[in-house]
Design an enzyme around this catalytic site. Sequence first.
Site: not given
Lengths: 150, 150
Positions: A53, A55, A83, A86
């Site tokens: 991801h 992040e 999410c 993260c």
Amino acid sequence: MKDYEYYMNKALSCAIKGYQNNEVPVGAVMVYQGKIIASAYNQKDSMNNVLKHAELICIEKASKKLKNWRLNGCTLFVTLEPCPMCASALQQARVDKVVYGTPSTNNKNHYLVDKIFSEVDINQSISYVGGILQEKCGNLLSDFFEKKRL
Amino acid sequence: MKDYEYYMNKALSCAIKGYQNNEVPVGAVMVYQGKIIASAYNQKDSMNNVLKHAELICIEKASKKLKNWRLNGCTLFVTLEPCPMCASALQQARVDKVVYGTPSTNNKNHYLVDKIFSEVDINQSISYVGGILQEKCGNLLSDFFEKKRL
């Protein structure tokens, strides 16, 4: 420090690169003392790895740059609300602030992330701000799912 | 498939390596079709990266091995109940089952992880079992904090 929209536009540019690479278009930048020290777009599919991801890639790059897993003083700008994976990583990395563009459309996600940020146990609080360039960030995602995934 | 204690002992061996390397001693193994396809110990301090929890290293290794971010059919054995970051990553990676040794002593952690595993939105359910070799797994951690961190 420049304003939120300035940095969110940078995160959005990353998200657009993701779009062009057929990834769910989410982009992020990590800011320290007014400077962007890391930027990334979601690469879950191309890297075949749920950890990629935007992040988490930013956390990894920023930790390398600062030679420290503690990212105190950093703000993460991300085009989509994080999410729980993260959010928890950002909390454990001790970032000061998380600024997101468009909210998650998943109620459970929103509830969990709010719990993660609002009830931290270590001696820390995380500011959490949403809705920056919300329309642009959200449109990029809906456009992607309409055009690329149908 | 061998029994839970067999695999938890393997995870415990990883945790002991972590202990020897002055890392908070948490170990994990990922099992697919009865075979250990990934193993790791927590390396947060030595790698200067909050993402280097044993569970996330196992996810990354297993995804590489299976050439897929989807880890359906996999079971993760870990000596300590996962944090929300790792729990959410395991859920997104679609592992079938998570088996842990000693429970987290952090109530908020336990609550969040339970929420993450029990109320999944995608078409999936995760079995979640704890207390396997609990005393051994827990003693290693308390011993570490008594001897190494005082």
